[in-house]
Write an enzyme that holds these catalytic residues in place. Sequence first.
Site, short mmCIF file in Angstrom:
data_model
loop_
_atom_site.label_atom_id
_atom_site.label_comp_id
_atom_site.label_asym_id
_atom_site.label_seq_id
_atom_site.Cartn_x
_atom_site.Cartn_y
_atom_site.Cartn_z
N GLY A 84 56.64 -14.10 -4.64
CA GLY A 84 55.27 -14.60 -3.99
C GLY A 84 55.44 -14.08 -2.43
O GLY A 84 56.67 -14.16 -2.09
N GLN A 96 53.13 -14.51 6.35
CA GLN A 96 54.60 -13.93 6.32
C GLN A 96 54.77 -12.52 6.83
O GLN A 96 55.56 -12.06 6.95
CB GLN A 96 55.16 -13.91 4.97
CG GLN A 96 55.38 -15.54 4.80
CD GLN A 96 56.12 -15.32 3.23
OE1 GLN A 96 55.48 -15.54 2.08
NE2 GLN A 96 57.46 -15.60 3.18
N CYS A 122 63.01 -18.52 0.20
CA CYS A 122 61.75 -18.06 1.08
C CYS A 122 62.01 -16.65 1.69
O CYS A 122 63.03 -16.45 2.37
CB CYS A 122 61.15 -18.90 2.00
SG CYS A 122 59.67 -18.35 2.80
N LEU A 123 61.26 -15.50 1.60
CA LEU A 123 61.54 -14.22 2.07
C LEU A 123 61.54 -14.30 3.70
O LEU A 123 62.08 -13.26 4.10
CB LEU A 123 60.64 -13.12 1.68
CG LEU A 123 60.57 -12.86 0.07
CD1 LEU A 123 59.46 -11.96 0.04
CD2 LEU A 123 61.79 -12.11 -0.38
N HIS A 164 52.37 -22.28 2.89
CA HIS A 164 52.52 -21.03 3.76
C HIS A 164 51.08 -20.98 4.59
O HIS A 164 51.16 -20.66 5.84
CB HIS A 164 52.87 -19.74 3.39
CG HIS A 164 54.18 -19.68 3.01
ND1 HIS A 164 55.09 -19.28 4.25
CD2 HIS A 164 54.99 -19.03 2.19
CE1 HIS A 164 56.33 -19.17 3.88
NE2 HIS A 164 56.36 -19.07 2.72
N HIS A 215 54.10 -23.36 -3.20
CA HIS A 215 55.05 -22.72 -2.14
C HIS A 215 53.98 -21.71 -1.18
O HIS A 215 54.08 -22.13 0.15
CB HIS A 215 56.17 -21.88 -2.78
CG HIS A 215 57.04 -21.38 -1.52
ND1 HIS A 215 58.26 -21.72 -1.43
CD2 HIS A 215 56.93 -20.21 -0.80
CE1 HIS A 215 58.92 -21.06 -0.23
NE2 HIS A 215 58.20 -20.21 0.14
N GLU A 216 53.43 -21.01 -2.02
CA GLU A 216 52.61 -19.90 -1.13
C GLU A 216 51.62 -20.62 -0.49
O GLU A 216 51.14 -20.08 0.53
CB GLU A 216 52.06 -18.66 -1.83
CG GLU A 216 53.52 -17.99 -2.53
CD GLU A 216 54.48 -17.53 -1.80
OE1 GLU A 216 53.86 -17.39 -0.54
OE2 GLU A 216 55.52 -17.54 -2.37
ZN ZN Z 1 57.95 -18.63 1.37
#
Ligand code: ZN
Length: 153
Positions: free
Chosen positions: A47, A52, A89-90, A135, A131-132
Amino acid sequence: MAIRRILKYGQDDILHKKSRPVGKIDKRILQLLDDMVETMRSAEGVGLAAPQVGVLRRVVVIDVGDGLIELINPEIIENDGQQQGPEGCLSIPGVVGQVIRPERVKVKALNRKGEEFEVDGTGLLARALCHEIDHLNGVLFIEKAIPDTLEGE
Ligand code: ZN
C-alpha cells in the site's frame, strides 16, 4: 508513469500533516495514481498513500496480492472486530511492530472515473486500508503500535 521518491520518517514533516480531499479528478490526479502504483510495486509494498510521495491529497493505492485497489477520498464507514498483527511502512524502513486494527472494515471511496464504490476488507486488506487511511490523517503506525513490540528503531 514514473517512480516517485518515498519520503522517510524523520526527514519530512509532510508525513504528519492531514491531506486534503480531491475535488476534480484531473490529469494530475490520474498521473499521481499511475505513479503511486508504479512506486508501490517497485518498492514491493502492499500500500501507498499520497503524502508518502509528498502530495497532501486523499489518494491511496493498495495491493495485498488480490489485485490493485485505487481509492480517492476513502472513508471508513463500518468496522467490526479486532485483530493484532505485524505492520511496517515504506516510509519507516526496517521497523516493524504489532498493531491492533479492526478485523473487518468497509470503506467508501471514488475510483479514477469519479464513481463511488465500496471495499469490504478483512484480515490483511482491513489492516492495509486502516494503515493507508491513517497516512491521510498524518498518523503513522509507530504511533499506534504496542510499544514493547516495536523492533528495528
Ligand atoms: Zn505506511
